[in-house]
Design an enzyme around this catalytic site. Sequence first.
Site, PDB file in Angstrom:
ATOM      1  N   SER A 149      56.151  35.434 -36.762  1.00 23.39           N
ATOM      2  CA  SER A 149      55.556  34.768 -35.601  1.00 23.39           C
ATOM      3  C   SER A 149      56.209  33.324 -36.073  1.00 23.39           C
ATOM      4  CB  SER A 149      54.180  34.379 -35.565  1.00 23.39           C
ATOM      5  OG  SER A 149      53.251  34.055 -34.242  1.00 23.39           O
ATOM      6  N   ASP A 201      52.178  43.656 -28.310  1.00 22.47           N
ATOM      7  CA  ASP A 201      52.399  42.093 -28.695  1.00 22.47           C
ATOM      8  C   ASP A 201      51.379  41.357 -27.982  1.00 22.47           C
ATOM      9  OD1 ASP A 201      52.140  39.307 -29.799  1.00 22.47           O
ATOM     10  OD2 ASP A 201      53.771  40.717 -31.526  1.00 22.47           O
ATOM     11  N   HIS A 241      50.582  41.952 -33.209  1.00 24.05           N
ATOM     12  CA  HIS A 241      50.938  40.722 -33.704  1.00 24.05           C
ATOM     13  C   HIS A 241      50.305  40.807 -35.042  1.00 24.05           C
ATOM     14  CE1 HIS A 241      53.173  37.284 -33.118  1.00 24.05           C
ATOM     15  NE2 HIS A 241      52.310  36.577 -33.524  1.00 24.05           N
TER      16      HIS A 241
END
Length: 280
Positions: free
Chosen positions: A149, A227, A258
């Site tokens: 991320s 996600d 995620h």
Amino acid sequence: MTAEQVSAVRSFNGTQYVFKHKSSTVSCEMTFGVYVPDHTSGTKLPGLIYLSGLTCTHANVMEKGAAQGPASKLGLIFIHPDTSPRGTDVADADRYDLGQGAGFYIDASWEPWSNHFKMRSYIESELLPVVSAVVPALDTTHIGITGHSMGGHGALTLGLTRPDLFRSISAFAPIANPTECDWGRTIFGEYLGDDSKVEWKKFDASILLAAYSGPARSILIDQGTDDNFLKQGQLKPETLKSHGSAAVEVRMQPGYDHSYYFVATFMGDHIEHHHRQLIL
């Protein structure tokens, strides 16, 4: 550059350490974890730096990322620093994506962030010398970088701009095009100033890839199709295109979100990806 050992735990025929040290780069105490496979005295092992995402510390991947097993099997040292400077005198914000826990792996130039938020310099200049001082087996000439991320954004931007330091690159669900998403525009405006968009481009992986002309790199990206941040348009993996000597493989993983369930599922693939390039 001395570090104090906080803990050491046996895992998968190796040792999971946590250390802390006073950082001159970010002007506060920093914590990092490092997993070291068992090895004979005098052996040098390649290393992989993992950069975590928003709200995380060094501990999230250590406890949830499933890195120790494959790192031990392949003989790779796994290094996982904190995501930002921390402390009572470090600037913070009443939101999870700005301030402590959200360093974004850039060097902030605007106050109040510029006093401490120099995570880019910390990763590329200070972290490895500190780690190698306490883990002499680390071969600092064979280092890869990965992350999740916000950390995926950091891994790509650092890896692409410092190919002399990082021989391999990968990312899990990275923020790939921050100059064109709400997250990036908001955070870059805070850290770098909204009148300095030329500086923003230096921290955008899609822009860096389009201009890449460095040594050959094979870059692995995994992205879950379920996600929520992908659906919100914050990640933009479609902007990561192969260019010149940078070959990018973006794998869309059906049904994955995620979370660290996603990261742990594909961690072994990423460690193998780095190991293949680091042992050359």
